[in-house]
Write an enzyme that holds these catalytic residues in place. Structure first.
Site, mmCIF file in Angstrom:
data_model
loop_
_atom_site.group_PDB
_atom_site.id
_atom_site.type_symbol
_atom_site.label_atom_id
_atom_site.label_comp_id
_atom_site.label_asym_id
_atom_site.label_seq_id
_atom_site.Cartn_x
_atom_site.Cartn_y
_atom_site.Cartn_z
ATOM 1 N N HIS A 276 -3.592 13.446 0.436
ATOM 2 C CA HIS A 276 -3.889 12.409 1.431
ATOM 3 C C HIS A 276 -2.730 12.274 2.415
ATOM 4 O O HIS A 276 -2.931 12.207 3.638
ATOM 5 C CB HIS A 276 -4.149 11.085 0.706
ATOM 6 N N ASP B 224 0.846 -1.179 0.000
ATOM 7 C CA ASP B 224 0.000 0.000 0.000
ATOM 8 C C ASP B 224 0.893 1.245 0.000
ATOM 9 O O ASP B 224 1.684 1.444 0.910
ATOM 10 C CB ASP B 224 -0.893 -0.019 1.250
ATOM 11 N N LYS C 203 -4.584 -1.959 10.269
ATOM 12 C CA LYS C 203 -4.972 -2.065 8.869
ATOM 13 C C LYS C 203 -4.966 -3.510 8.385
ATOM 14 O O LYS C 203 -5.121 -3.755 7.187
ATOM 15 C CB LYS C 203 -4.001 -1.266 7.993
ATOM 16 N N THR D 77 -9.057 -5.805 3.974
ATOM 17 C CA THR D 77 -8.916 -4.878 2.856
ATOM 18 C C THR D 77 -9.876 -5.356 1.777
ATOM 19 O O THR D 77 -9.791 -6.505 1.337
ATOM 20 C CB THR D 77 -7.472 -4.878 2.316
ATOM 21 N N GLN E 265 -4.103 2.155 14.984
ATOM 22 C CA GLN E 265 -2.929 2.517 14.175
ATOM 23 C C GLN E 265 -2.073 3.589 14.858
ATOM 24 O O GLN E 265 -0.833 3.471 14.886
ATOM 25 C CB GLN E 265 -3.407 3.017 12.806
ATOM 26 N N ARG F 142 0.607 13.437 13.311
ATOM 27 C CA ARG F 142 1.739 14.195 13.863
ATOM 28 C C ARG F 142 1.378 15.674 13.927
ATOM 29 O O ARG F 142 2.021 16.520 13.292
ATOM 30 C CB ARG F 142 2.993 13.998 12.985
ATOM 31 N N TYR G 278 1.768 2.208 15.472
ATOM 32 C CA TYR G 278 2.492 2.284 14.202
ATOM 33 C C TYR G 278 3.898 2.863 14.305
ATOM 34 O O TYR G 278 4.626 2.856 13.297
ATOM 35 C CB TYR G 278 1.662 3.061 13.171
ATOM 36 N N GLU H 187 -10.799 4.316 3.042
ATOM 37 C CA GLU H 187 -9.959 5.011 2.066
ATOM 38 C C GLU H 187 -10.267 4.459 0.682
ATOM 39 O O GLU H 187 -10.164 3.254 0.449
ATOM 40 C CB GLU H 187 -8.470 4.798 2.367
ATOM 41 N N ASP I 247 -8.685 0.050 1.920
ATOM 42 C CA ASP I 247 -7.954 -0.539 3.048
ATOM 43 C C ASP I 247 -8.501 0.063 4.320
ATOM 44 O O ASP I 247 -8.113 1.118 4.792
ATOM 45 C CB ASP I 247 -6.433 -0.438 2.891
#
Lengths: 258, 258
Positions: B111, B104, B229, B233, B216, B120, B220, B175, B209
């Site tokens: 995006h 991915d 994730k 999917t 996440q 962040r 992550y 998404e 996905d």
């Protein structure tokens, strides 16, 4: 008939009996078990081992793994048909199974801390999540290869002063890891409990997830390792059944998850 | 024999001809092509379509894709044997191919910037590498499902004030993405040039996905998206051949890679 001689110090005694996939010149890949320096052709035990990978056998589930292991022990501790016996240096070893998905966890606190110092110098080496959950990423299943396969040094972007540079990796790294081979699937959306580990996991392999640290350091923010670890992952061609590890249990170092 | 009626405004006209895998009650999954609201059984074109997935056909390579597409166009624009014709609402659609690896990329600047602001806040939304290389991660191949499959809301750790909490995801996200299906493999260690895209890529699917943003956001760092994730999917059951897109080319927005 052949009686297999097992030296006292062999790592492949009757308590181990790892599975692999092998071929001899002019024959198709099939499953075998290693005993000392001998590979025993498992098609003499069951037709499921005629497949070129262990997946069909693994899919039969835990009860079959127990039953077949007993039959293999019975076979190799007695007289084995000559046609089933091959010296290990006369066979070619192949990938023992097809990899559907491959997840790499960094589960050692020392290793995770060292990598934190490497990639994020000057900040706290362990991330806040590390002591709460197993942090991992999906690797590239299609580049898992059996040990001994030649690995091509990858090329890619490396962080530069003004702009990244492109070329062969200058910081190839190796990591000694243990891989667990999941034998039976679970339905989508159904969690598998930690207590089911022994039922689901077929065996263990040694793993080296080759790492191009310079490529990784530039590309991995924020979505994790990608091309820096996707060019190859080597595994041992022998899969040690989880059942073989019961006799080898020792206490683990104390852990302090939060 | 049946002559397929294609309304003027159908999205499934003769320029599209997407591939899928379908079954009817009591019959095994096999490949078909969609024309208007009709599914045409492709085993009437070639035996390779009797497989329950498109992989054997895809593996035959680009020259075959071109040749077979011409034969399919010839078949469906004339009289089609009745036994090959099924109304789309009378069939069950399955995964059109087996997924070996799934990567991915976040290739849209808008995006990527939005997600940067989400995960962040207060720092530069785009990472320094973003304009230099395609940033991506490996997804979980085993959880790719055809559109329409029920998705179970995942549970996991979510960032908390003093310590993480555990429970169902509260920030499920969708998404809309485009997926490209690689049809033919490349040897380990050999790069595939960008110019070979059209030779290697078989077709395109729509992708969602599913993302559990709270799971996440906690897990992550630093190894990228994982369980947030990996629960599912969804892809469209119809694979549009790349050959069908040639007629639909338009200029793309200008890009400013560095």
């Amino acid at each position: 008939m052949t009686r297999i001689d097992i030296p006292e110090d062999s790592l492949f005694g009757l308590g181990n009996l790892p599975y692999g996939v092998f071929s001899t010149p002019g024959t198709p890949p099939r499953a075998g078990v290693r005993v000392a320096d001998t590979v025993v052709d498992l098609t003499f035990v069951d037709d499921v081992f005629a497949a070129p990978c262990l997946n069909p056998f693994m899919a039969q589930g835990h009860a079959r793994w127990v039953e077949v292991r007993a039959r293999i022990l019975d076979l190799v501790s007695g007289d084995v048909p000559d046609a089933a016996v091959h010296p290990v240096d006369s066979v070619t070893l192949h990938m023992p199974f097809e990899v559907a998905d491959y997840v790499d966890f960094y589960a050692s606190e020392h290793h995770a801390s060292n990598l934190g110092r490497l990639f994020r110098p000057g900040s706290e080496p362990l991330m806040p999540n590390w002591k709460h959950l197993p942090v991992g990423y999906h690797g590239r299943a299609g580049t898992v290869v059996p040990s001994g396969t030649d690995i091509v040094r990858p090329t890619g972007q490396r962080k530069g002063e003004a702009a990244p540079t492109f070329g062969g990796s200058r910081r190839l790294d190796i990591e000694a890891e243990v891989g667990f081979v999941v034998g039976t699937p679970s339905p989508l959306g159904s969690p598998v409990g930690a207590d089911d580990f022994g039922e689901r996991v077929f065996g263990a392999v040694l793993v080296n997830d080759w790492s191009a640290r310079d490529i990784q350091a530039w590309e991995y923010v924020p979505l994790g390792p990608f091309l820096g670890k996707s060019f190859a992952t080597s595994i041992s061609p022998w899969v040690v059944p989880l059942l073989a590890l019961d006799a080898a249990r020792v206490a683990t170092p104390p852990q302090t998850p939060e």
